[in-house]
Design a protein around this motif. Sequence first.
Motif, PDB file in Angstrom:
ATOM      1  N   ILE A 313      31.265  42.819  37.812  1.00 55.81           N
ATOM      2  CA  ILE A 313      32.638  43.240  36.928  1.00 55.81           C
ATOM      3  C   ILE A 313      33.182  44.309  37.586  1.00 55.81           C
ATOM      4  O   ILE A 313      34.482  44.064  37.594  1.00 55.81           O
ATOM      5  N   ARG A 316      35.326  42.748  40.458  1.00 55.93           N
ATOM      6  CA  ARG A 316      36.610  42.211  39.942  1.00 55.93           C
ATOM      7  C   ARG A 316      37.803  43.166  39.577  1.00 55.93           C
ATOM      8  O   ARG A 316      38.768  42.952  39.613  1.00 55.93           O
ATOM      9  N   PHE A 317      36.878  43.906  38.773  1.00 56.77           N
ATOM     10  CA  PHE A 317      37.997  45.255  38.280  1.00 56.77           C
ATOM     11  C   PHE A 317      38.726  45.821  39.338  1.00 56.77           C
ATOM     12  O   PHE A 317      39.666  46.153  38.978  1.00 56.77           O
TER      13      PHE A 317
ATOM     14  N   ARG B  35      51.879  49.480  31.952  1.00 62.42           N
ATOM     15  CA  ARG B  35      50.776  48.863  32.763  1.00 62.42           C
ATOM     16  C   ARG B  35      50.659  47.303  32.335  1.00 62.42           C
ATOM     17  O   ARG B  35      50.722  46.547  33.402  1.00 62.42           O
ATOM     18  N   ASP B 136      42.283  34.420  42.581  1.00 60.56           N
ATOM     19  CA  ASP B 136      41.946  35.502  41.781  1.00 60.56           C
ATOM     20  C   ASP B 136      41.819  35.153  40.216  1.00 60.56           C
ATOM     21  O   ASP B 136      40.957  35.318  39.666  1.00 60.56           O
ATOM     22  N   SER B 139      38.433  33.154  39.903  1.00 61.49           N
ATOM     23  CA  SER B 139      37.351  34.072  39.821  1.00 61.49           C
ATOM     24  C   SER B 139      37.327  34.738  38.421  1.00 61.49           C
ATOM     25  O   SER B 139      36.320  34.734  38.030  1.00 61.49           O
ATOM     26  N   MET B 140      38.282  35.027  37.821  1.00 62.41           N
ATOM     27  CA  MET B 140      38.575  35.789  36.854  1.00 62.41           C
ATOM     28  C   MET B 140      38.349  35.172  35.581  1.00 62.41           C
ATOM     29  O   MET B 140      37.335  35.496  34.781  1.00 62.41           O
ATOM     30  N   LEU B 143      34.619  34.368  35.512  1.00 58.79           N
ATOM     31  CA  LEU B 143      33.585  35.642  35.112  1.00 58.79           C
ATOM     32  C   LEU B 143      33.754  35.559  33.456  1.00 58.79           C
ATOM     33  O   LEU B 143      32.798  35.873  32.955  1.00 58.79           O
ATOM     34  N   PHE B 147      31.002  35.674  29.721  1.00 59.30           N
ATOM     35  CA  PHE B 147      30.747  36.842  28.963  1.00 59.30           C
ATOM     36  C   PHE B 147      30.181  36.141  27.461  1.00 59.30           C
ATOM     37  O   PHE B 147      30.298  35.055  27.117  1.00 59.30           O
ATOM     38  N   HIS B 211      27.239  45.299  30.933  1.00 53.65           N
ATOM     39  CA  HIS B 211      28.767  45.615  30.978  1.00 53.65           C
ATOM     40  C   HIS B 211      28.638  47.248  31.305  1.00 53.65           C
ATOM     41  O   HIS B 211      28.226  48.070  30.615  1.00 53.65           O
ATOM     42  N   ASP B 214      32.490  52.237  32.709  1.00 51.88           N
ATOM     43  CA  ASP B 214      33.696  52.744  33.439  1.00 51.88           C
ATOM     44  C   ASP B 214      34.829  51.648  34.162  1.00 51.88           C
ATOM     45  O   ASP B 214      35.397  51.956  35.008  1.00 51.88           O
ATOM     46  N   VAL B 215      34.633  50.691  33.253  1.00 57.79           N
ATOM     47  CA  VAL B 215      35.559  49.478  33.441  1.00 57.79           C
ATOM     48  C   VAL B 215      36.791  49.478  32.196  1.00 57.79           C
ATOM     49  O   VAL B 215      36.133  49.551  31.051  1.00 57.79           O
ATOM     50  N   ASP B 216      37.797  49.431  32.645  1.00 57.19           N
ATOM     51  CA  ASP B 216      38.984  49.086  31.435  1.00 57.19           C
ATOM     52  C   ASP B 216      39.005  47.800  31.143  1.00 57.19           C
ATOM     53  O   ASP B 216      39.735  47.103  31.936  1.00 57.19           O
ATOM     54  N   TYR B 217      38.425  47.219  30.039  1.00 62.34           N
ATOM     55  CA  TYR B 217      38.726  45.940  29.727  1.00 62.34           C
ATOM     56  C   TYR B 217      39.877  45.497  29.551  1.00 62.34           C
ATOM     57  O   TYR B 217      40.266  44.313  29.425  1.00 62.34           O
ATOM     58  N   VAL B 219      42.616  46.182  31.114  1.00 58.30           N
ATOM     59  CA  VAL B 219      43.550  45.994  32.237  1.00 58.30           C
ATOM     60  C   VAL B 219      42.981  44.436  32.517  1.00 58.30           C
ATOM     61  O   VAL B 219      43.631  43.739  32.775  1.00 58.30           O
ATOM     62  N   MET B 220      41.495  44.317  32.517  1.00 56.73           N
ATOM     63  CA  MET B 220      41.011  42.611  32.786  1.00 56.73           C
ATOM     64  C   MET B 220      41.426  41.759  31.882  1.00 56.73           C
ATOM     65  O   MET B 220      42.065  40.694  32.178  1.00 56.73           O
ATOM     66  N   PHE B 223      45.130  40.715  32.627  1.00 61.77           N
ATOM     67  CA  PHE B 223      45.084  40.001  33.806  1.00 61.77           C
ATOM     68  C   PHE B 223      44.540  38.571  33.376  1.00 61.77           C
ATOM     69  O   PHE B 223      45.314  37.617  33.757  1.00 61.77           O
ATOM     70  N   THR B 228      45.072  32.931  32.580  1.00 54.00           N
ATOM     71  CA  THR B 228      44.964  31.791  31.723  1.00 54.00           C
ATOM     72  C   THR B 228      46.132  30.924  31.526  1.00 54.00           C
ATOM     73  O   THR B 228      46.092  29.326  31.854  1.00 54.00           O
TER      74      THR B 228
END
Lengths: 700, 584
Positions: A313, A316-317, B35, B136, B139-140, B143, B147, B211, B214-217, B219-220, B223, B228
Motif C-alpha cells: 500500500i 502505491r501511495f 489537492r 496505474d 494496479s490501484m 489493490l 481491501f 493498513h 502513515d498513508v493518506d487514504y 488521496v488514494m 485517485f 474507476t
Amino acid sequence: MEYAVLDKLSNYTISSILSALYVLKKKFHIGGIFADTDILGSYWPIISAKRYIGRALLASTLSSDLAICKSLLIFITFSVRSQDIRNTVGNIPMEWYKDYPHIGYDLEGKKIFKPIRNKDELDEFLDKMENPDYWRTVQDKMTGADIRLSDEQVDLVHRLQQGKFGDVNFNEYEPAIDFFSNEVMIHPVTNRPQDKRSFIPSLIEKEKVGKLVHAIKMGWIKPHRPKETTPQYYDLWAKEDPNSILGRHKMHIPAPKMKLPGHEESYNPPPEYLMSEEERLAWEQQDPEYRKLSFLPQKLACLRAVPAYSRFIHERFERCLDLYLCPRQRKMRVNVNPEDLIPKLPKPKDLQPFPTTQSLVYRGHSSLVRSISISPSGQWLVSGSDDCTVRFWEVSTARCLKTVEVGGAVKGVAWNPNLSICLVAVSYDDTVVLLNPGLGDRLVCTATDQLISSYEEPEEVKDQPVQWAVAEGEGHEQGHRLILKHPKAVRQVTWHGKGDYLACVIPDNGSSLQVVIHQVSKRRTQNPFRKNKGLVQCVSFHPIRPYFFVATQRYVRVYNLIKQELTKKLMANCKWISSMAIHPGGDNVICGSYDCRLAWFDLDLSTKPYKVLRQHKKALRSVAYHRHYPLFVSGSDDGNVIVCHGMVYNDLLQNPLIVPVKVLKGHTITHDLGVLDVTFHPTQPWVFSSGADGTVRLFT
Amino acid sequence: MGGLQKKKYESGSATNYVSRNKARKKLSLSLADFRRLCILKGIYPHEPKHKKKVNKGSTAPRTFYLLKDIRFLLHEPVVGKFREYKIFVRKLRKAYGKAEWSGVERMKENKPVYKLDHIIKERYPTFIDALRDVDDALSMCFLFSTFARTGKCHVQTIQLCRRLGVEWMNYIIDLRSLRKVFLSIKGIYYQAEVLGQTITWIVPYQFAHDHPTDVDYRVMATFTELYTTLLGFVNFRLYQTLNLVYPPKLDGQGEFNLKSECEEDYALESESYSEKLSALSASLARTVPLVEDEEAEPDHFPAEGEDLETMEAREKIELEQNKQKKLFEGLKFFLNREVPRESLAFLIRCFGGQVSWDKSLCIGSTYDETDEMITHHIVDRPTIDKQYINRYYIQPQWVYDCVNAKILLPVEEYFLGVTLPPHLSPFVEESEGDYVPPEKLKLLALQRGEKPREETEEEEEGDEEEEDEDDEEEDDQSEEEDEAEDEANLAEMEEKRAQGKRLSVKVTPGKVKQENRMRTEQEEKAEEKRLAIMMMKKKEKYLYDKIMFGKKRNVREANKLAAKRKAHDDANKADKKQNKKKKC
C-alpha cells in the motif's frame, strides 16, 4: 422573612397569643416566657403550630381551662427554649465580631461575651480522646458555645446526608392524583371559549405552501431529483474530435511508467541476486532513501510460502504522491556515443618524425639535474646538477667528457647559440660563470678565448650592479673564463640568438633588479626594468626580432627592446607559470605552469591562450620548441615527457594544429619530482630530458 | 532618464508561476479540495528554471504551479460541486443536530454528486491516450478490490473496483493478449498488449492488508475515483471493439454449465452472477456471434519507410505471438486448493487452456478432479496422496515460466518436491555487457530449439554409472574434468562479454607472432585514443568521464554477479562431492 411570615398570620392570632400570654403571666407568674412575637416566627411549621396553639390558648383562657392552658404554655416554652436564640445580631458573617471580646447582643441589648478561652489543639485533642460525645458536638457560631446534638438531630443529619427527606413521616410515594385524566368530566377545567385561530387554516402556512407550489410549477425547485437516465459507462470516445486535442495536451508531460521489476524481485531469484550477509547489513544501515533496492531479495522454496508484502500500500501511495506532487520536467538525456566525443585528430603516424623511444641514458650525476643545454652543433650536451658539478657529454655515445666542479648547486646552464663561440653560461648561487669547455673545434675554442682576453677596459667605468671578473688560476684551467657576481641568487640564464647578450633572472619580489642583461663582448650589464612587476619566473629573447619576454607568476610581458616599451601582456589563465618557450617563428609562445597546464599563445591572435592543454597529471617543469620540426615538448613532475606536434602555418587564417603524439616515460620519480628540464636537439627530432633521478635521457 | 522604471517581479517568469497557496486562494478552495482537484484534473507542479526569480527573491522552498494551469482549473464545473457538497455537509450536520430526521432523509436523497466523464474526456482526448495511462488505474483497482469491506473506503468503491478488475481480466482472456507474467515478492506482475500499448499491472497476493497509518487514504480514494471512471469507460470501449456485451454476460454455454450447480452455497443470489464472472472459467457473450475464419490471413504490406527485412521481422514476431496465444490449447488443468486460483485460471484461460478446480473451492468449476482428460494437475505441496497416472503433477511456477518462455517447458524440473529452478523476470532485457544468469542462457537455447544441457546431463549420468563400477580415483578425475569444462565455459562467457564491452580492454599476451602484431596494433590504437582524450575540451571530457564511469560501474556489477554465481556453484559442487563420499 420572619416578619413577612408573621404578616401572614391574622392579627387576631398574634393578639390572641399575646393576650393569652398576658393572662398567663398575670395568673401564674410564669417566668422565662418572652412575650415577643419575634420568637415565635422563626419558621413556618412552628408558626403554623403557633397558630393553632394561639387559638387553643385563647379558647382555653377564655374558657379559663387552666389545665389545658398550662400544658400549652409549657409547649410554647419548650419550643422557644429549643430555639435558644439569644444573640440578636441577625444573619451576618460572624467574623465581624472576630476582634471583639463579645459576639453579639442579647435580647436586652447586653453584650454576649465569647467563652473566655478558646480551645487550643491540645484541648481539642484531649476532648476528642476523652469526650464520648465529641463527634456530635458542634460549635454554635452565634454564641460560640458548644452544643451537643441530640439523637433526633443526629438522625436528621444522617437522613439529610443520605438525601432523604428530613421528616421521618413524610411519604414521598403518595399516590398521584391525575387532574387531567381521560375521563371526561361534566365541567370543563376552564370555561374559556376556543380561539378562532384554532379552527381557521393558517395564513402564513398558506402563503408558504403557495410559494412552494408556484416554485414547483415554474420549475424552480424539483420535489424529487430526477433519476439518472444516462448509463454509468458509455462510449466516451465515440466521436473523437481532433479539435479536442488542445495545446495543453501537447505540453502535457505524461508521467513515466513505473520501473519494471528485475530478477532480484522474483520470489525465487537466481542465487547470485540474493544478498550476502555483509550486503544485507549494509542495506539495513543505509537510509531508506538511498537504498538501491527498496526490498530485500528473498528466496522462497515454493509459491505457497510467499508472504504478503507489507509495503504494498505504501508503494502505491508513493506512486500516487509522485503523480500529483512531483514537478515534471523533460530531461534531455545525453544520448551520445562516448567515442564520438573524442576529437578526431590526425594519426601520430602521419606526423612523424618525432621521438618515440628512449635510446640513451646519461648517468653520472649524483643528485637531481636541474638544467641541460645542447651545443649549437648538436654534438655536446651540458648538464648542471645539485651535486655542484657541470658535466659535458657526448651526445652520440653518452660519454661524460668533462666534469667541472663549481661552488654550489647549479641552477641553470646555457650553451651559447652562436656557432663561432664556444661558451657555456652556468649559474649557481649568486654567480654566473662563463665556461669554455674546450670541446669541438679547437679553432673555435681558441677564438673564444681570444675574444674574451682581447677585452679592453673602457675609459669611463660605469657603476654596474654586477661585478665582472676574469677567472684565473685553477678555475681558468678548468675552463672558467668570466665570473659574474650578482647581488642575489641567479635562477636562470639564457642567451640571445646572436650569442653576445646573456639574460639572467634573479627572482626577488622586493627589488626592481630581477632581470639583468649582460653584454659579454663589452662586459656590460644593464637592468632593463625600473619597476618590479611581480616575481619573475623566466625570461627569453625573441629568436628574430628585438623582443624580450618576461614571465611573471601569471602574465607574460613582451617588451620591445629598441623602443623600450611594453608591447603585449599575455594572460596565461593559470596560477603560476613555471617555464616558457618561444616558437622559432616568433609568433607563438608556450607556457608551462605548476597547475598542470600548458598554454599555447598565438601572439597574432589574442593575449589569451589559443589552447590550454591539460595533459600532465602534475606540475609542468619545463617546455621546449624544436628549432626546425613542428614539435614541442613538455616535462612534468609525473615523470612523463609529452611530445606534441605543433604545426604553425604561414597562412595567417589557419590556426596552429596541436596534436599530442607521444608520451615518453623513463624517468623515475624521486622526492615527488620527475622531469626537471627538457630540450630538443638542434637538428634531429630528438629530445633530451633531465630528471630528479640524476639522469639525462635521450629519446629518439 | 525617460520612461517608467521597470519594477522587479512584474513580468517574466515571476508572473508565469504561482505558489500553491496563492493558487488555492485564487480558486478559493480548501487545501484538501485543491489537492482533489489537482488529482482529478492531472495538474502537477512545475519546477521553474530560476527558482529565486519566481519566488520573488526568496529562496524558501515552495511548490509552484503554472498560472495557466490554475486559470484552466478556474472554469472546472467540479469546483462548484465541491462547494455544493460543502454546503450540503453543513446543512446535514445542522439537521442532525436539530434531530430533523425527515430533513436528513430528504437531504441525503438530494446529495450533490459529480461525474468525472468530462474530465476523462478532456484529459484523454483519444482512446489511445486513455489506454496509455491505464497502468496505474489497473494496479490501484486491483489493490482496492482486495481491501476488506470495512473502514478505509466505501464498500461501493471496493465492489466497483472488483467489478472493473474482473471485466478487464475477462477482456484480456477473450483477446488473449497477455504477454508476460512475473511472480515477485511484492505481488504478481502481468503485462498485456492492448491495441499496440503495453500495459503492466501488479496484483497483490491474496492476504489481508496491514493498513499503514502513515498513508493518506483520502488521496488514494480520490485517485481511485478517477481511475474507476477511466477504467469503466476503457472497458466499455474495449468490449465494444470485441463485440462483447457490456456489462459482461456469460455466453449461453457457460451459463448453462454453471447453472447446474447449487449457487446458494457460494454467494448470495444478488452476487452469484458477478462471482461467476470473476471465476474466469467461462467465456463471455457476444453481441455478434463469432465466425471462426482463421484461414483468412491478412496480407502484409510494408509500411512506409519500412524495408523488406523489418517487415519480415514483424511478420515473424506476429507468428510467434499467434503461437504463444495457443500455448495451452488442448491442455486441461486442474488446480489444487492451495494454489492461487484466480491468477492461474486467468493465465491458463489467456492461453487457451481449460481449467477447473474443486467444487467446494469456488464457484465456476467445470469438471472434477476425477476427469480422465486432465493433463496437468497443479499442486503446491511436497507430496500428494492419490495420484492419477495419466497426468503431470506440477508446481504452479511451471505455468508462469511457460508463459514467459513462450514454449511448454519440460515438466521434470517442476515435479512435486523438486527444488524449483529460479524464476526469472521476463521484463529484463539484457543488452550487451550486462550480466545474463545461466538459467536465462539455457532458456534462450531452449527457445532456439537446442538441447545442449540434457546431453551433458546424460553423459554425466553415464559417467556416474561407470564410476560406480570403477574406483574412486576416476570419480575425482571426472569431476575435475567437469570442473575444467565448466571453467572453460565460464571463461568463454567472460570473453564474450568482454568483447562487447570496450575497446580499451587489455588483451592477454599471446605467444604467436601474428597475435603480437595484433596486439601492437591495438596498443597503438589505445595510445592514440589516450592522446586524443588529452585533447578533449573540458566539458566534453567531463561528459566522457561520466559515461565511462557509468559503463565501468555496470561492468563491475556484472562481474560481481558472475563471481557470486561462480562461488555459489562451486560451493554446491563441493557439497555434492561430500554427499557422494558419504554415500560411498
